[in-house]
Design an enzyme around this catalytic site. Structure first.
Site, PDB file in Angstrom:
ATOM      1  N   LYS A  72       0.692  -0.975   0.089  1.00  0.00           N
ATOM      2  CA  LYS A  72       0.014  -0.077   0.221  1.00  0.00           C
ATOM      3  C   LYS A  72       0.988   1.291   0.187  1.00  0.00           C
ATOM      4  O   LYS A  72       0.343   2.453  -0.589  1.00  0.00           O
ATOM      5  CB  LYS A  72      -0.794  -0.036   1.340  1.00  0.00           C
ATOM      6  CG  LYS A  72      -2.083  -0.990   1.152  1.00  0.00           C
ATOM      7  CD  LYS A  72      -2.987  -0.732   2.362  1.00  0.00           C
ATOM      8  CE  LYS A  72      -4.118  -1.643   2.311  1.00  0.00           C
ATOM      9  NZ  LYS A  72      -5.122  -1.591   3.187  1.00  0.00           N
ATOM     10  N   ASP A 108     -10.023   2.907   2.307  1.00  0.00           N
ATOM     11  CA  ASP A 108     -10.124   2.529   3.737  1.00  0.00           C
ATOM     12  C   ASP A 108     -10.625   3.541   4.702  1.00  0.00           C
ATOM     13  O   ASP A 108     -11.660   3.199   5.410  1.00  0.00           O
ATOM     14  CB  ASP A 108      -8.687   1.893   3.978  1.00  0.00           C
ATOM     15  CG  ASP A 108      -8.121   0.611   3.501  1.00  0.00           C
ATOM     16  OD1 ASP A 108      -9.454  -0.047   3.279  1.00  0.00           O
ATOM     17  OD2 ASP A 108      -7.189   0.277   3.184  1.00  0.00           O
ATOM     18  N   TYR A 229     -12.842  -8.517  11.559  1.00  0.00           N
ATOM     19  CA  TYR A 229     -13.989  -9.230  11.074  1.00  0.00           C
ATOM     20  C   TYR A 229     -13.985 -10.558  11.277  1.00  0.00           C
ATOM     21  O   TYR A 229     -15.085 -11.461  11.238  1.00  0.00           O
ATOM     22  CB  TYR A 229     -14.434  -8.755   9.904  1.00  0.00           C
ATOM     23  CG  TYR A 229     -13.568  -8.777   8.812  1.00  0.00           C
ATOM     24  CD1 TYR A 229     -13.165  -9.962   8.256  1.00  0.00           C
ATOM     25  CD2 TYR A 229     -12.747  -7.808   8.534  1.00  0.00           C
ATOM     26  CE1 TYR A 229     -12.220 -10.046   7.269  1.00  0.00           C
ATOM     27  CE2 TYR A 229     -11.653  -7.907   7.512  1.00  0.00           C
ATOM     28  CZ  TYR A 229     -11.398  -9.074   6.935  1.00  0.00           C
ATOM     29  OH  TYR A 229     -10.564  -9.294   6.062  1.00  0.00           O
TER      30      TYR A 229
HETATM   31  P1  NAP Z   1      -0.155  -2.900  11.029  1.00  0.00           P
HETATM   32  O1  NAP Z   1       0.128  -1.778   9.879  1.00  0.00           O
HETATM   33  O2  NAP Z   1       0.887  -4.088  10.866  1.00  0.00           O
HETATM   34  O3  NAP Z   1      -0.434  -2.401  12.368  1.00  0.00           O
HETATM   35  C1  NAP Z   1      -0.707  -3.335  13.435  1.00  0.00           C
HETATM   36  C2  NAP Z   1      -1.116  -2.565  14.747  1.00  0.00           C
HETATM   37  O4  NAP Z   1      -1.381  -3.469  15.625  1.00  0.00           O
HETATM   38  C3  NAP Z   1       0.076  -1.634  15.444  1.00  0.00           C
HETATM   39  O5  NAP Z   1      -0.690  -0.680  15.924  1.00  0.00           O
HETATM   40  C4  NAP Z   1       0.546  -2.927  16.510  1.00  0.00           C
HETATM   41  O6  NAP Z   1       1.195  -1.988  17.457  1.00  0.00           O
HETATM   42  C5  NAP Z   1      -0.851  -3.382  16.985  1.00  0.00           C
HETATM   43  N1  NAP Z   1      -0.728  -4.619  17.584  1.00  0.00           N
HETATM   44  C6  NAP Z   1      -0.321  -5.971  17.046  1.00  0.00           C
HETATM   45  N2  NAP Z   1      -0.326  -6.774  17.943  1.00  0.00           N
HETATM   46  C7  NAP Z   1      -0.510  -6.219  19.089  1.00  0.00           C
HETATM   47  C8  NAP Z   1      -0.765  -6.711  20.325  1.00  0.00           C
HETATM   48  N3  NAP Z   1      -0.490  -7.865  20.815  1.00  0.00           N
HETATM   49  N4  NAP Z   1      -1.111  -5.876  21.459  1.00  0.00           N
HETATM   50  C9  NAP Z   1      -1.565  -4.502  21.066  1.00  0.00           C
HETATM   51  N5  NAP Z   1      -1.079  -3.856  19.815  1.00  0.00           N
HETATM   52  C10 NAP Z   1      -0.849  -4.983  18.880  1.00  0.00           C
HETATM   53  O7  NAP Z   1      -1.596  -3.573  10.339  1.00  0.00           O
HETATM   54  P2  NAP Z   1      -2.873  -2.861   9.869  1.00  0.00           P
HETATM   55  O8  NAP Z   1      -2.636  -2.899   8.258  1.00  0.00           O
HETATM   56  O9  NAP Z   1      -2.904  -1.353  10.291  1.00  0.00           O
HETATM   57  O10 NAP Z   1      -3.930  -3.622  10.115  1.00  0.00           O
HETATM   58  C11 NAP Z   1      -4.453  -3.828  11.508  1.00  0.00           C
HETATM   59  C12 NAP Z   1      -5.792  -4.580  11.763  1.00  0.00           C
HETATM   60  O11 NAP Z   1      -6.962  -3.882  10.999  1.00  0.00           O
HETATM   61  C13 NAP Z   1      -5.674  -5.982  11.198  1.00  0.00           C
HETATM   62  O12 NAP Z   1      -6.457  -6.852  12.014  1.00  0.00           O
HETATM   63  C14 NAP Z   1      -6.434  -5.678   9.811  1.00  0.00           C
HETATM   64  O13 NAP Z   1      -7.305  -7.174   9.401  1.00  0.00           O
HETATM   65  C15 NAP Z   1      -7.630  -4.779  10.048  1.00  0.00           C
HETATM   66  N6  NAP Z   1      -8.230  -4.077   9.026  1.00  0.00           N
HETATM   67  C16 NAP Z   1      -9.281  -4.236   8.713  1.00  0.00           C
HETATM   68  C17 NAP Z   1      -9.901  -3.433   7.658  1.00  0.00           C
HETATM   69  C18 NAP Z   1     -11.295  -3.517   7.212  1.00  0.00           C
HETATM   70  O14 NAP Z   1     -11.908  -3.063   6.077  1.00  0.00           O
HETATM   71  N7  NAP Z   1     -12.287  -3.976   8.419  1.00  0.00           N
HETATM   72  C19 NAP Z   1      -9.211  -2.793   6.607  1.00  0.00           C
HETATM   73  C20 NAP Z   1      -7.801  -2.440   7.090  1.00  0.00           C
HETATM   74  C21 NAP Z   1      -7.364  -3.462   8.174  1.00  0.00           C
HETATM   75  P3  NAP Z   1       2.754  -1.676  17.481  1.00  0.00           P
HETATM   76  O15 NAP Z   1       2.897  -0.496  16.778  1.00  0.00           O
HETATM   77  O16 NAP Z   1       3.065  -1.683  18.963  1.00  0.00           O
HETATM   78  O17 NAP Z   1       3.240  -3.031  17.031  1.00  0.00           O
END
Ligand code: NAP
Length: 287
Positions: A72, A108, A229
């Protein structure tokens, strides 16, 4: 399913891995419902092959494509134009192919706003939001919420990342009212001052929970939106429902970002609710 003919144009999604993506299912359902001469396919693109893949998609004359993890951000310099909002988010999830010109969008953040409206009738202007997370999804959410006038506090496990995210957003969104906190806020009396809590971390996938959350601090009037989800009900959502708070999972955001992308590519929205129903069936079957 579209009958593939000589005139059929291609839409798709690039990512690595891509097998888990639900976008081909929901986009092809919408294409069929609208009788479009299009087909949507998954393209597994290794990070080392991104530039070659974009050149190939451009040469093949695809009609457009989605972009998912890990491309992305890396795709931005490979495009001819990027919308100001997507640039501020540092992420493109939708590419519109306008002749041989590739234009990057981000649906998004706007998808989250649409989902919040659908789920809760939520209007962000002046409302206090706790955004948990500071990754890619959080950045898109923060830019859209701040531009819509919400007052946002970012709480992230790695607090420096939360601070960096807020500082970047302050530079991009004039007048944004933003603050940073630790995850301890989930167990503090201050939790009660938020109108909305959004989880944009991966916590909740595989049934994991925020150990910091104290259900007693969560008010029944606070709306809780979890971008996760699968499972459909995360521990966070279960706690919110038990407290009597309005709670919704990320299916509506996934569907909304897809609807917005579909409209960018075809010029018209898909039938209302179709993508969400398709996703719900797929996730329920695999839950
Ligand atoms: P990302 O860039 O890898 O960010 C991950 C985030 O999760 C960071 O803030 C990380 O914190 C935190 N995290 C991971 N493990 C953790 C834990 N054990 N305890 C506390 N915080 C934790 O991922 P992303 O692309 O932002 O996606 C994040 C989530 O959103 C995913 O589950 C994804 O499937 C979902 N999502 C959903 C949609 C939708 O359309 N519904 C769209 C986009 C994303 P740190 O900075 O401390 O590592």
């Amino acid at each position: 399913m579209t009958e593939i003919k000589g005139s059929t144009r291609i839409l798709g999604i690039i990512g690595w891995p891509i097998e888990h993506s639900l976008s081909p299912l929901m986009q092809n359902r919408a294409i069929a419902a609208c009788g479009q001469d299009l087909v949507f396919v998954p393209f597994p693109v290794h990070p080392n092959a991104l530039a070659a893949a974009v050149t190939g998609l451009r040469s093949l004359g695809v009609a457009g494509f989605n972009v998912t993890i890990p491309h992305k951000n890396a795709i931005i310099p490979l495009l001819d134009e990027v919308t100001p909002e997507a640039r501020m988010m540092g992420a493109v999830n939708t590419v519109q192919c306008d002749g041989s010109r590739l234009v990057g969008h981000n649906t998004d953040g706007p998808g989250l706003l649409r989902a919040l409206t659908e789920e809760f009738g939520f209007n962000p202007a002046g409302r206090r939001v706790l955004l948990i997370g500071a990754g890619g999804a959080a950045r898109a959410a923060l830019v859209s919420l701040a531009r819509a006038g919400a007052v946002v506090t970012v709480a992230n496990r790695t607090e420096e990342k939360g601070t960096e995210l807020v500082n970047a957003c302050r530079q991009g969104v004039a007048g944004a009212e933003l603050a940073v906190s630790s995850l301890d806020i989930l167990g503090a009396p201050e939790l009660s001052r938020f109108d909305l809590i959004v989880n944009s971390t991966s916590v909740g996938m595989w049934g994991t929970a925020f150990t910091e959350l104290d259900a007693g601090c969560l008010q029944p009037t606070t709306m809780v939106y979890d971008m996760v989800y699968a499972p459909l009900e995360t521990p966070l959502l279960k706690t919110a429902r038990e407290r009597g708070a309005p709670a919704a999972n990320g299916l509506s955001m996934l569907a909304a970002q897809g609807e917005l992308a579909f409209a960018i590519w075809t010029g018209a929205p898909p039938p209302a609710g179709l993508m969400r129903e398709t996703l719900l069936t797929a996730v329920t079957e695999s839950d």
